[in-house]
Design an enzyme around this catalytic site. Structure first.
Site, short mmCIF file in Angstrom:
data_model
loop_
_atom_site.label_atom_id
_atom_site.label_comp_id
_atom_site.label_asym_id
_atom_site.label_seq_id
_atom_site.Cartn_x
_atom_site.Cartn_y
_atom_site.Cartn_z
N ASN A 1 0.86 -1.19 0.00
CA ASN A 1 0.00 0.00 0.00
C ASN A 1 0.90 1.23 0.00
O ASN A 1 1.45 1.60 1.03
CB ASN A 1 -0.89 -0.03 1.26
N LYS B 1 0.07 4.27 -0.34
CA LYS B 1 -0.58 5.48 0.18
C LYS B 1 -0.34 6.65 -0.80
O LYS B 1 -0.32 6.42 -2.00
CB LYS B 1 -0.10 5.79 1.59
N HIS C 1 -9.61 1.41 4.58
CA HIS C 1 -8.36 1.60 5.32
C HIS C 1 -8.61 2.57 6.47
O HIS C 1 -9.42 3.50 6.34
CB HIS C 1 -7.29 2.17 4.37
N GLU D 1 -7.06 5.03 7.53
CA GLU D 1 -6.89 6.45 7.18
C GLU D 1 -8.13 6.99 6.47
O GLU D 1 -8.49 8.15 6.66
CB GLU D 1 -5.62 6.62 6.32
N GLU E 1 -5.74 -4.53 10.72
CA GLU E 1 -4.73 -3.49 10.90
C GLU E 1 -5.07 -2.69 12.15
O GLU E 1 -5.85 -1.72 12.08
CB GLU E 1 -4.71 -2.56 9.69
N GLY F 1 2.09 2.66 10.79
CA GLY F 1 3.05 3.75 10.62
C GLY F 1 3.72 4.19 11.90
O GLY F 1 4.34 5.25 11.94
N SER G 1 3.01 -1.71 10.60
CA SER G 1 4.45 -1.75 10.88
C SER G 1 5.11 -3.10 10.55
O SER G 1 6.01 -3.54 11.28
CB SER G 1 4.73 -1.34 12.33
N GLY H 1 2.62 -0.98 4.41
CA GLY H 1 2.65 0.43 4.02
C GLY H 1 4.08 0.90 3.80
O GLY H 1 4.70 0.62 2.78
P1 PGA Z 1 2.52 0.61 7.75
O1 PGA Z 1 1.06 0.79 7.09
O2 PGA Z 1 3.07 -0.71 7.22
O3 PGA Z 1 3.29 1.79 7.28
O4 PGA Z 1 2.31 0.56 9.23
C1 PGA Z 1 0.21 -0.30 6.88
C2 PGA Z 1 -1.05 0.18 6.22
O5 PGA Z 1 -1.46 1.33 6.50
O6 PGA Z 1 -1.67 -0.53 5.40
#
Ligand code: PGA
Length: 245
Positions: free
Chosen positions: A6, A8, A91, A93, A159, A165, A201, A222
């Protein structure tokens, strides 16, 4: 296993070209399913570069209508016509920053499946919800809308919001508990086993342990997916048992 990148709101045409040049040759004969989800404007380039490779292309969202006066939105039918085969829906976000609700997420997922796309549907609790002992009830609510979806074109991504993140991934015990719960719910709701990915993460250093956790069918990655080398290291860490048939 299924490993999804992903991106983003990161990336550029030059970055995508270099990424594919590095990653695609390494993935020849890879036993896993790999999905690359760059921002919308990079999708045609991604479809072109990934054609004939082991990698499928996914979008990060789509609208619930086939077409219409929806300025700034993207139809799942357009995505499908362009050679995109996956879409990430709900997601955290989108839920937190853009007003996504369980119901709008369901509408998007339904339309995506009707257009022929496979859906990675995201669920997960916030830190306050986990600390309040509400993790399973949040997962119960978020998965509750999924009964009407086609289980053949559905993957869930667990998630935990506090792990996205932040560098603080969930522990294997936390992942195992949530995945077992989601598996049971989806079996109950759809009558079939639906794969559940872990996201939050995931990095080359923790991927082996997280991907070997019971109930984990892959990862939604991500930050660490933006670098071809680190995404490849995560793919390499995936156990081959349970890979695509
Ligand atoms: P991250 O994000 O691996 O940067 O924690 C995962 C995601 O948002 O799908």
């Amino acid at each position: 296993m299924l490993l999804a990148a992903n991106w983003k709101m990161y990336g550029s045409p030059a970055q995508l070209a270099a990424y594919c040049e590095e990653l695609l040759p390494q993935l020849e004969g890879c036993p896993h399913q790999v999905v690359l989800c760059p921002p919308f404007p990079l999708l045609p380039q991604a479809v072109m570069l990934c054609a004939g490779s082991e990698v499928s292309v996914g979008a990060q969202n789509c609208h619930w209508a086939r077409e219409g006066a929806f300025t700034g939105e993207v139809s799942p039918y357009l995505l499908a016509e362009m050679g995109v085969s996956w879409v990430i829906i709900a997601h955290s976000e989108r839920r937190k920053l853009f007003g996504e609700t369980d119901d709008t997420a369901l509408a998007r997922a339904k339309a995506a499946q009707e257009a022929g796309l496979s859906v990675i549907f995201c669920v997960g609790e916030t830190l306050a919800e986990r600390e309040g002992g509400e993790t399973l009830s949040v997962l119960q609510r978020q998965t509750g809308v999924l009964a009407g979806l086609d289980p053949q074109k559905l993957v869930i991504a667990y998630e935990p919001v506090w792990a996205i993140g932040t560098g603080h991934n969930a522990t294997p015990a936390q992942v195992a508990e949530a995945h077992a719960f989601i598996h049971e719910r989806l079996q109950e709701l759809t009558g079939q086993a639906v794969p559940v990915l872990y996201g939050g993460s995931v990095k080359p250093q923790n991927a082996g342990e997280l991907l070997a956790t019971p109930g984990v069918a892959g990862a939604l990655v991500g930050g660490a997916s933006l670098d071809a080398g680190s995404f490849f290291a995560i793919i390499q860490a995936a156990p081959v048992a349970g890979a695509k048939g």
